[in-house]
Design a protein around this motif. Structure first.
Motif, mmCIF file in Angstrom:
data_model
loop_
_atom_site.group_PDB
_atom_site.id
_atom_site.type_symbol
_atom_site.label_atom_id
_atom_site.label_comp_id
_atom_site.label_asym_id
_atom_site.label_seq_id
_atom_site.Cartn_x
_atom_site.Cartn_y
_atom_site.Cartn_z
ATOM 1 N N ARG A 263 -33.881 50.264 4.378
ATOM 2 C CA ARG A 263 -33.214 51.222 4.531
ATOM 3 C C ARG A 263 -33.355 52.182 3.391
ATOM 4 N N PRO A 264 -33.174 53.246 3.496
ATOM 5 C CA PRO A 264 -32.960 54.472 2.424
ATOM 6 C C PRO A 264 -32.101 54.003 1.642
ATOM 7 N N VAL A 265 -32.122 54.522 0.242
ATOM 8 C CA VAL A 265 -31.124 54.317 -0.685
ATOM 9 C C VAL A 265 -29.989 55.226 -0.161
ATOM 10 N N LEU A 266 -30.368 56.276 0.211
ATOM 11 C CA LEU A 266 -29.178 57.373 0.828
ATOM 12 C C LEU A 266 -29.997 58.387 1.550
ATOM 13 N N SER A 267 -29.203 59.064 2.396
ATOM 14 C CA SER A 267 -29.590 59.901 3.504
ATOM 15 C C SER A 267 -28.757 61.370 3.210
ATOM 16 N N ARG B 169 -39.752 57.797 -3.157
ATOM 17 C CA ARG B 169 -40.317 58.384 -1.984
ATOM 18 C C ARG B 169 -39.320 59.265 -1.204
ATOM 19 N N ILE B 170 -39.571 60.351 -0.649
ATOM 20 C CA ILE B 170 -39.010 61.105 0.107
ATOM 21 C C ILE B 170 -39.465 61.230 1.492
ATOM 22 N N THR B 171 -38.600 61.242 2.396
ATOM 23 C CA THR B 171 -39.027 61.448 3.648
ATOM 24 C C THR B 171 -38.363 62.317 4.588
ATOM 25 N N VAL C 42 -32.939 68.491 9.143
ATOM 26 C CA VAL C 42 -33.679 67.540 9.082
ATOM 27 C C VAL C 42 -32.957 66.385 8.360
ATOM 28 N N LEU C 43 -33.350 65.289 8.539
ATOM 29 C CA LEU C 43 -32.514 64.144 7.891
ATOM 30 C C LEU C 43 -33.681 63.769 6.698
ATOM 31 N N VAL C 44 -33.168 64.176 5.348
ATOM 32 C CA VAL C 44 -33.550 63.890 4.212
ATOM 33 C C VAL C 44 -33.382 62.403 3.628
ATOM 34 N N SER C 45 -34.234 61.457 3.589
ATOM 35 C CA SER C 45 -33.954 60.223 2.802
ATOM 36 C C SER C 45 -34.748 60.056 1.734
ATOM 37 N N CYS C 46 -33.975 59.334 0.794
ATOM 38 C CA CYS C 46 -34.418 59.060 -0.535
ATOM 39 C C CYS C 46 -34.680 57.466 -0.549
ATOM 40 N N TRP C 47 -35.865 56.925 -0.706
ATOM 41 C CA TRP C 47 -36.302 55.612 -0.945
ATOM 42 C C TRP C 47 -36.506 55.118 -2.126
ATOM 43 N N TYR D 209 -26.600 65.211 9.392
ATOM 44 C CA TYR D 209 -26.580 63.990 9.766
ATOM 45 C C TYR D 209 -25.049 63.279 9.137
ATOM 46 N N SER D 210 -24.174 63.506 9.727
ATOM 47 C CA SER D 210 -22.809 62.953 8.995
ATOM 48 C C SER D 210 -22.899 61.354 8.723
ATOM 49 N N TYR D 211 -23.606 60.685 9.506
ATOM 50 C CA TYR D 211 -23.664 59.165 9.458
ATOM 51 C C TYR D 211 -24.983 58.713 8.880
ATOM 52 N N GLU D 212 -25.802 59.643 8.269
ATOM 53 C CA GLU D 212 -26.888 59.516 7.246
ATOM 54 C C GLU D 212 -28.068 59.059 8.498
ATOM 55 N N ASP D 213 -28.710 57.931 8.381
ATOM 56 C CA ASP D 213 -29.825 57.603 9.340
ATOM 57 C C ASP D 213 -29.143 56.649 10.288
ATOM 58 N N LYS D 214 -27.935 56.566 10.786
ATOM 59 C CA LYS D 214 -27.603 55.663 11.830
ATOM 60 C C LYS D 214 -27.634 56.332 13.257
ATOM 61 N N LEU D 215 -27.758 57.518 13.428
ATOM 62 C CA LEU D 215 -27.719 58.352 14.391
ATOM 63 C C LEU D 215 -28.997 59.009 14.479
#
Length: 572
Positions: A373-377, A401-403, A567-572, A454-460
């Motif tokens: 899972r990402p550190v945060l999204s 990493r950023i996705t 866009v969902l921006v995720s930090c890994w 993406y209120s619930y980050e990467d869950k939706l």
């Protein structure tokens, strides 16, 4: 009367015949007698029961002997837990142990004797590899070898890193060079023609090395896969379609997963994307994908992973090997054996109904594997046709990493600490479904707005729209460049676009202040005004798009537009 300290149950060096009937804990094997003697002497400073035996080309260092296997296993667990022996140490029956070489001479540890008149046994030196065969005699003996024996010699030379050609039993220039290299390594004359004794030594060392790893061909009928696996390091665990899991054995830290499922190119590509989100796949490493196969290599300080899969005749099959990088030398041989032996058997894949799965698990491709899972999204939105994304700085701070949308790697293009804005550019150019049209004039206080995020980050899998009101185009203390909103948002919404009823972007939602002395009501949020955002884009070399939109959009059209640009921006 006992003189001194009795160091082990066997007070004298065991003979080869006795050793073969006893249980040992093998902790190392070295290719030369000098190396093995040095290592045995080092271990003797730690352990009172060190012995060494030749094994036909290699020299094994062992602890023992033990009364039974249970005692040996207890010692193995204890020493591994204390980090005193290599992780790949194992229980040995002694069946391959031949002439003893340790303890021997003056460098051997002192063993107390029950009777001062006793004399310690001295190990006999193992026979040298050379023989009295002339090159002509050796070549004649070699010519009489059956094809499988010639191929095994090439396989042994390849195993020890001297030969990289085809295993065909034909001894050409490449095979001769590898034989000479092996002879040089053994301290022999590099004739390029192995004597009978040298051939026996090479093959025996090869057999032992394979036996220590337990390399054996496995036919996994349910998955339709044939492959060589290190059975001394892994053992079957369970089926969980589309995977066959093999767990670590004897603390080896090695894991194997076979992949088998029906599918097409989209299945293969989906597998390629999702494997990179697993905990077992480190972020760093090479990736390559073709129309019909892919390879993924991941590496970190504590884990190395290799994954391969291919598409053929409507079936996707492959394998994953996971190990500790400390074992790179051994695992390189294991991986080579797996790569050269892997093949699809039959025209079937793992049956999804082989084991009972819940509907939720059945829908998930990664059944039984922990997804990283990402550190945060946070959220972001496209600001040009090349896929440049505007988001908030907190979304990219300290990321390895950023996705974008969990699938596309991105790099940081620009950060503006004064406004909290960050701009990202995809590593591979994208074609955004929609691009933000920025408000170029003043916004009207009191108008309806919608935040896409993406209120619930990467869950939706898609953003949500949260509706509210634009209160005024400044902060509560008169701050300029920001807009105050009346809307209840969540942390994942930060960075998302704030739109008016026409679909024009009037701002970028900023994160809520959770560290200040004051706590604002949940309905109070701030956005970076489009008029502030536009010049920052220009400074970074991105051409902002000014909105010419008029007329309110229907709710479904507004939702479609917002989803296309967010866009969902995720930090890994």
């Amino acid at each position: 009367m006992i003189y001194g300290l009795v160091l082990c149950a066997a007070l004298a060096l065991p003979s080869a015949a006795a050793a073969q009937d006893q249980i040992w804990l093998q902790i190392e094997a070295q290719p030369t007698l000098n190396e093995a003697s040095d290592r045995a002497q080092a271990y003797a400073a730690l352990f009172p029961d060190v012995s060494g035996f030749s094994t036909g080309g290699w020299y094994a260092i062992a602890l023992g002997p033990f009364q039974d296997r249970a005692a040996a296993e207890d010692r193995l667990r204890q020493l591994k837990s204390e980090g005193l022996i290599p992780r790949d140490s194992f229980i040995a029956s002694g069946g391959d142990y031949r002439a003893p070489f340790w303890p021997a001479g003056q460098s051997a540890p002192v063993v107390a004797l029950s009777d001062p008149g006793d004399t310690p046994l001295v190990a006999a030196e193992p026979a040298p590899l050379s023989s009295t065969e002339t090159p002509e005699e050796a070549r004649a003996a070699e010519a009489a070898l059956p094809p499988e024996a010639r191929q095994k010699l090439q396989a042994a030379l390849q195993w020890f890193g001297h030969y990289d050609g085809k295993i065909d039993g034909s001894f050409g220039a490449g095979t001769r060079r590898s034989m000479a290299d092996w002879q040089t390594e053994q301290g022999e004359e590099p004739t390029g023609i192995l004597t009978s004794t040298q051939r026996q030594s090479l093959v025996a060392a090869y057999d032992q090395a394979q036996a220590e790893l337990g390399l054996a061909t496995q036919t996994e009928t349910e998955a339709g896969i044939e492959i060589t696996l290190p059975t001394a390091l892994v053992e079957f665990d369970h089926y969980e379609p589309p995977f066959v899991h093999f767990r670590a054995k004897n603390g080896s830290e090695v894991q194997v997963i076979l992949i088998s499922q029906p599918g097409d190119q989209s299945t293969l590509y989906g597998l390629y994307d999702v494997l990179q989100t697993l905990e077992i796949m480190p972020v760093e490493g090479e990736r390559s994908r073709s129309e019909a196969s892919f390879t993924i290599d991941g590496r970190s300080a504590t884990r190395a992973t290799h994954a391969y899969a291919e598409l053929s005749k409507g079936l996707v099959k492959g394998y994953i090997l996971v190990w500790n990088p400390k074992e790179d030398a051994r695992m390189a041989r294991v991986l080579a054996a797996m790569q050269s032996s892997f093949r699809s058997v039959g025209d079937t894949a793992l049956d999804p109904g082989l084991v009972p799965l819940s509907d939720e698990t059945r829908r998930g491709l990664m059944a039984g594997l922990e997804v990283r899972r990402p550190v945060l999204s946070r959220s972001g939105f496209y600001v040009d046709g090349n896929g440049t994304v505007a988001t908030v700085a907190e979304a990219v701070e300290g990321c390895n990493r950023i996705t974008l949308d969990l699938r596309h790697d991105a790099r940081l293009l620009h950060v503006d600490p004064a406004t909290g804005l960050a701009l990202l550019t995809p590593v591979t150019p994208l074609s955004p479904p929609a691009v933000a049209d920025l408000l170029s004039g003043p916004a009207r206080s009191g108008q309806d707005i919608a935040v896409s995020g993406y209120s619930y980050e990467d869950k939706l899998p898609a953003p949500t729209l949260t509706f509210g009101t634009l209160e005024e185009m400044k902060g509560l203390n008169g701050e300029t460049g920001v807009a105050r909103l009346s809307v209840e948002v969540l942390a994942g919404d930060a960075g998302g676009p704030v739109l008016d009823s026409t679909g024009t972007v009037i701002g970028l939602l900023l994160p809520r202040d959770t560290e200040g002395a004051r706590r604002l009501p949940a309905s109070v949020s701030y956005a970076l005004q489009a008029a502030t955002l536009a010049p920052r884009l220009s400074e970074a070399g991105v051409a902002p798009r000014a909105s010419t939109r008029t007329g309110a959009l229907a709710p479904e059209d507004l939702n479609r537009l917002a989803e296309g640009m967010t866009v969902l921006v995720s930090c890994w």
